[in-house]
Motif scaffolding. Sequence first.
Motif, mmCIF file in Angstrom:
data_model
loop_
_atom_site.group_PDB
_atom_site.id
_atom_site.type_symbol
_atom_site.label_atom_id
_atom_site.label_comp_id
_atom_site.label_asym_id
_atom_site.label_seq_id
_atom_site.Cartn_x
_atom_site.Cartn_y
_atom_site.Cartn_z
ATOM 1 N N ARG A 1 0.815 -97.697 -8.088
ATOM 2 C CA ARG A 1 0.178 -98.353 -6.936
ATOM 3 C C ARG A 1 -0.811 -97.420 -6.247
ATOM 4 O O ARG A 1 -1.899 -97.836 -5.858
ATOM 5 C CB ARG A 1 1.258 -98.801 -5.941
ATOM 6 N N LYS B 1 4.320 -97.846 1.499
ATOM 7 C CA LYS B 1 5.661 -97.337 1.187
ATOM 8 C C LYS B 1 5.619 -96.397 -0.019
ATOM 9 O O LYS B 1 6.309 -95.377 -0.046
ATOM 10 C CB LYS B 1 6.608 -98.499 0.922
ATOM 11 N N SER B 2 4.800 -96.750 -1.010
ATOM 12 C CA SER B 2 4.659 -95.899 -2.192
ATOM 13 C C SER B 2 4.051 -94.556 -1.815
ATOM 14 O O SER B 2 4.496 -93.504 -2.296
ATOM 15 C CB SER B 2 3.783 -96.594 -3.241
ATOM 16 N N VAL C 1 -1.194 -106.344 -5.148
ATOM 17 C CA VAL C 1 -0.119 -105.611 -4.493
ATOM 18 C C VAL C 1 -0.404 -105.533 -2.995
ATOM 19 O O VAL C 1 -1.551 -105.333 -2.571
ATOM 20 C CB VAL C 1 0.034 -104.198 -5.107
ATOM 21 N N LYS D 1 3.448 -102.473 0.477
ATOM 22 C CA LYS D 1 4.016 -101.801 -0.697
ATOM 23 C C LYS D 1 3.258 -100.519 -1.010
ATOM 24 O O LYS D 1 3.845 -99.516 -1.413
ATOM 25 C CB LYS D 1 3.998 -102.733 -1.898
#
Length: 311
Positions: free
Chosen positions: A67, A40-41, A33, A37
């Motif tokens: 995540r 943002k998570s 990942v 990302k």
Amino acid sequence: MEPNVRFWIAERHSFIQRFLQWTELLDPTNLVVSIEKIEKSRQLLLKNEDAAIRDLENQRIKDAWKRSLSTVHPDSSKLIPVPFRPAAFLPFTAPMVFFSMVSVKSLKSLVLPQVSFYTYTTAFNMVNGNASYNRHLYESLLLGTGVIASSSFFGLFPVLFQMRVNHVLLKRALPIIILTHVSGMNVVATRSLEPIRGIEVMDKEGNVMGYSRKAGTKAVKDTATSRLVLFGTTAFIPEVFSHFFVRTEFFRQYPWSLWTFKLSCTVLVMGLMVPLSFSLFPQMGRIQCSELEKEIQSVTEETELFYNRGV
């Protein structure tokens, strides 16, 4: 409050729920990942503090938790290096365990698998241990080097013993016993500073009440126990199955198949035991305030406090 800490405190999972949670966190896709990302998570979870925990049916929120929990350390809020994320534990250690348990005629052929295995597990335990106390880089390097050297030495002991003993049961049982105990002691030695300096204990709101040596001792003890279960079972079951496999007609026709069978068995057993062992104890441990040091009891009226157990 660190989102991962908030999640583990709020979600009082049963063992089955923790097991299912870890099967998701150990997904190999968590190793690839992107940092974008993950960021943002994390932003999503920080903006939705109340909804984030309750709204697990929302796929976007659920993916954000997956995540965050699988890539970020709950104490430091820093990204865990990819090779030492929980999802990397199985693919790295399963082949090492297999080669460590293979019968060899010389000591030299076993040195590399043993050193590789204990180098990786030492680094993994250090990276994923509690990081709430002060620890200098040179301390980690010296401690890690000593633990790797001592673990590798004791890991090679069964080979030295086997060369001088003809008892079949001892030859089969000793490597399992040594691997199990050395793996547990590796956790204790690698994280030995936690019971000495103490780790953060906090209330349910994430407010730090102080540093507790007793909580540090409990965190290390629980994690070491989980490693005993993990590697003891992983080493024992393939040996039992192999004992019966070599008696079959298939093995007599294809003697080379024993390696394939044993490797497959090791990977399958460890694939089940990794999430199971990680689930034995809650990620955020709980300890009664009455069991802690007097100075911590004097600053809070809470009856129960929390600490990060580590992985």
